[in-house]
Write an enzyme that holds these catalytic residues in place. Structure first.
Site, PDB file in Angstrom:
ATOM      1  CG  ASP A 146      -0.978  10.588   9.933  1.00 31.06           C
ATOM      2  OD1 ASP A 146      -1.747  11.572   9.851  1.00 31.06           O
ATOM      3  OD2 ASP A 146      -0.415  10.266  10.982  1.00 31.06           O
ATOM      4  CG  ASP A 188       4.184   8.784  11.875  1.00 34.67           C
ATOM      5  OD1 ASP A 188       4.074   7.575  12.106  1.00 34.67           O
ATOM      6  OD2 ASP A 188       3.566   9.660  12.510  1.00 34.67           O
TER       7      ASP A 188
HETATM    8  P1  ADP Z   1       4.354   9.320  15.849  1.00 33.02           P
HETATM    9  O1  ADP Z   1       3.660   8.079  15.415  1.00 33.02           O
HETATM   10  O2  ADP Z   1       4.481   9.453  17.320  1.00 33.02           O
HETATM   11  O3  ADP Z   1       3.811  10.560  15.189  1.00 33.02           O
HETATM   12  P2  ADP Z   1       6.723   9.788  14.237  1.00 33.02           P
HETATM   13  O4  ADP Z   1       7.313   8.721  13.391  1.00 33.02           O
HETATM   14  O5  ADP Z   1       5.968  10.860  13.531  1.00 33.02           O
HETATM   15  O6  ADP Z   1       5.854   9.090  15.364  1.00 33.02           O
HETATM   16  O7  ADP Z   1       7.891  10.430  15.093  1.00 33.02           O
HETATM   17  C1  ADP Z   1       7.614  11.381  16.090  1.00 33.02           C
HETATM   18  C2  ADP Z   1       8.676  12.461  16.095  1.00 33.02           C
HETATM   19  O8  ADP Z   1       9.954  11.893  16.367  1.00 33.02           O
HETATM   20  C3  ADP Z   1       8.826  13.177  14.765  1.00 33.02           C
HETATM   21  O9  ADP Z   1       7.982  14.291  14.672  1.00 33.02           O
HETATM   22  C4  ADP Z   1      10.271  13.600  14.763  1.00 33.02           C
HETATM   23  O10 ADP Z   1      10.413  14.833  15.450  1.00 33.02           O
HETATM   24  C5  ADP Z   1      10.939  12.511  15.578  1.00 33.02           C
HETATM   25  N1  ADP Z   1      11.542  11.504  14.707  1.00 33.02           N
HETATM   26  C6  ADP Z   1      10.946  10.393  14.220  1.00 33.02           C
HETATM   27  N2  ADP Z   1      11.793   9.678  13.472  1.00 33.02           N
HETATM   28  C7  ADP Z   1      12.959  10.346  13.467  1.00 33.02           C
HETATM   29  C8  ADP Z   1      14.237  10.116  12.862  1.00 33.02           C
HETATM   30  N3  ADP Z   1      14.479   9.039  12.101  1.00 33.02           N
HETATM   31  N4  ADP Z   1      15.226  11.019  13.082  1.00 33.02           N
HETATM   32  C9  ADP Z   1      14.988  12.102  13.853  1.00 33.02           C
HETATM   33  N5  ADP Z   1      13.817  12.372  14.450  1.00 33.02           N
HETATM   34  C10 ADP Z   1      12.802  11.510  14.263  1.00 33.02           C
HETATM   35 MG    MG Z   2       3.992  11.469  13.479  1.00 35.35          MG
END
Ligand code: ADP
Ligand code: MG
Length: 373
Positions: free
Chosen positions: A192, A209
């Site tokens: 992804d 992610d």
């Molecule tokens: P989703 O499955 O909702 O896409 P993500 O893992 O992509 O979940 O996380 C969504 C958002 O949260 C990311 O785009 C980022 O902005 C924020 N985020 C996720 N993990 C972190 C992290 N470890 N530190 C800071 N921000 C994070």
């Molecule tokens: Mg994401």
């Protein structure tokens, strides 16, 4: 040590803007009690499948603050349907897949993200540090500044300076290197990957992610890889970067020999630039597009099994389902009756009973080829 009441308040804070269920609140509370975090804050991100919360760990003595991020997978039913295709065919999750049980599904999902993060993190690829996992709640390192502001997604990143074009190209090269290292060292295809699942700070790309990331032996891993390559190419082309062809990148990532660390990765890519056919500029862009399109539609045998499993393919043909087989013409006149029913979803492996234990061996790939089906 703070009183339970006070701790409970802190866990509740995260629930004030987003309604978390009782179970999730208990897990957050437990994580506070165990000292992984001291307080949980509001949502950094609310998504279809998960919310990400900011959290802090405060050092009792010094008062130093370290920020953390907590990803809470949603247990709602609908959004997880699509995820089946990533899990089906994953030898790491054989026996642990139960579509009917939602809570189990999200747990599996969080677990997958945790394990994948561990691999990526220990390979030295910039990503959140996996810290703790409990059911559908994952605590990880925070990617952001000391005030608690998260780094921007690559999509929202603003590069500054008079060499912005050069910076975008450098990031492109950096990302291709990461993709190869992920494939070769972590044995993972992100699946992804796009400017939405990469954070940017100070010249570095951070991969996030990764719950849907799969191993190369997943039946659809190469399809996912091609999609990742396409997304990356599309994004950097929009930023004005002269990109390599999807095919060249695919070969770069999957080639068994060659460097898997910098500076070797970047050097290999520069060589690819030097040696690619040099036609007139416009012709080249057109040719690249055609080549990308052809490449994306090509059939790529994924595993030795796919290449050699004559019986299974013959069975498919005899049932009139062989249209997608590359060598269907070869097989057409020697269709044989399969001896017994074969389960074509799963080639059940011996570890089926082990569920999804976190500590289990992750390198079951090789055994598959020894069995001689
Ligand atoms: P989703 O499955 O909702 O896409 P993500 O893992 O992509 O979940 O996380 C969504 C958002 O949260 C990311 O785009 C980022 O902005 C924020 N985020 C996720 N993990 C972190 C992290 N470890 N530190 C800071 N921000 C994070
Ligand atoms: Mg994401």
């Amino acid at each position: 040590k703070q009183s339970d009441e006070k701790d409970k308040d802190k866990a509740d804070r995260a629930t004030s803007d987003q309604v978390l269920d009782q179970r999730t609140r208990m897990i957050l509370l437990q994580m506070i009690n165990r000292g992984f975090v001291s307080e949980v804050h509001g949502a950094i991100s609310t998504g279809k499948e998960a919310n990400v919360y900011g959290a802090m760990l405060v050092d009792d003595k010094t008062g130093d603050v370290v920020h953390k991020a907590i990803k809470v997978y949603k247990t709602a039913i609908l959004v997880f349907k699509d995820r089946e295709r990533y899990i089906t065919g994953e030898h790491r999750f054989k026996g642990g897949f139960d579509k009917g049980n939602n809570r189990k599904m999200v747990k599996l999902w969080a677990e997958k993200e945790f394990r994948n993060l561990r691999r990526i993190h220990s390979a030295g690829i910039p990503c959140p540090e996996p810290i703790s996992l409990k059911l559908h709640v994952l605590v990880m390192g925070f990617l952001g500044d000391r005030k608690g502001w998260a780094y921007p997604r690559l999509r929202d990143a603003t590069l500054i300076g008079d060499d912005v074009d050069q910076q975008w190209r450098t990031l492109y090269i950096q990302l291709l290197g990461i993709m190869r290292k992920m494939y070769q060292v972590c044995r993972l295809v992100h699946a992804d990957l796009s400017e939405y699942n990469i954070l940017y700070h100070d010249g570095l790309l951070y991969i996030i992610d990764v719950s849907q990331s799969v191993e190369p032996d997943h039946p659809r891993s190469l399809e996912f890889l091609r999609m990742d390559i396409k997304n990356v190419g599309d994004f950097f082309r929009r930023k004005g970067v002269d990109t390599l062809s999807d095919r060249a990148i695919f070969n770069f990532i999957t080639a068994a020999t060659g460097p898997v660390e910098e500076p070797g990765l970047a050097e290999t890519l520069e060589k690819l630039y030097e040696t690619r056919e040099s036609a007139a500029d416009e012709d080249q862009a057109a040719a690249l597009e055609v080549d990308n399109e052809v490449f994306r539609n090509q059939y790529i045998p994924q595993t030795l099994e796919q290449v050699y499993n004559i019986e299974k393919d013959a069975q498919k043909l005899s049932q009139g389902e062989g249209g997608d087989l590359v060598y269907k013409n070869l097989l057409a006149d020697q269709v044989v009756r399969p001896e017994e029913d074969q389960n074509d979803e799963d080639d059940s492996e011996d570890e089926s009973g082990s569920g999804v234990s976190l500590s289990g061996s992750e390198s079951g790939d090789e055994s598959k080829f020894d069995k001689g089906r």
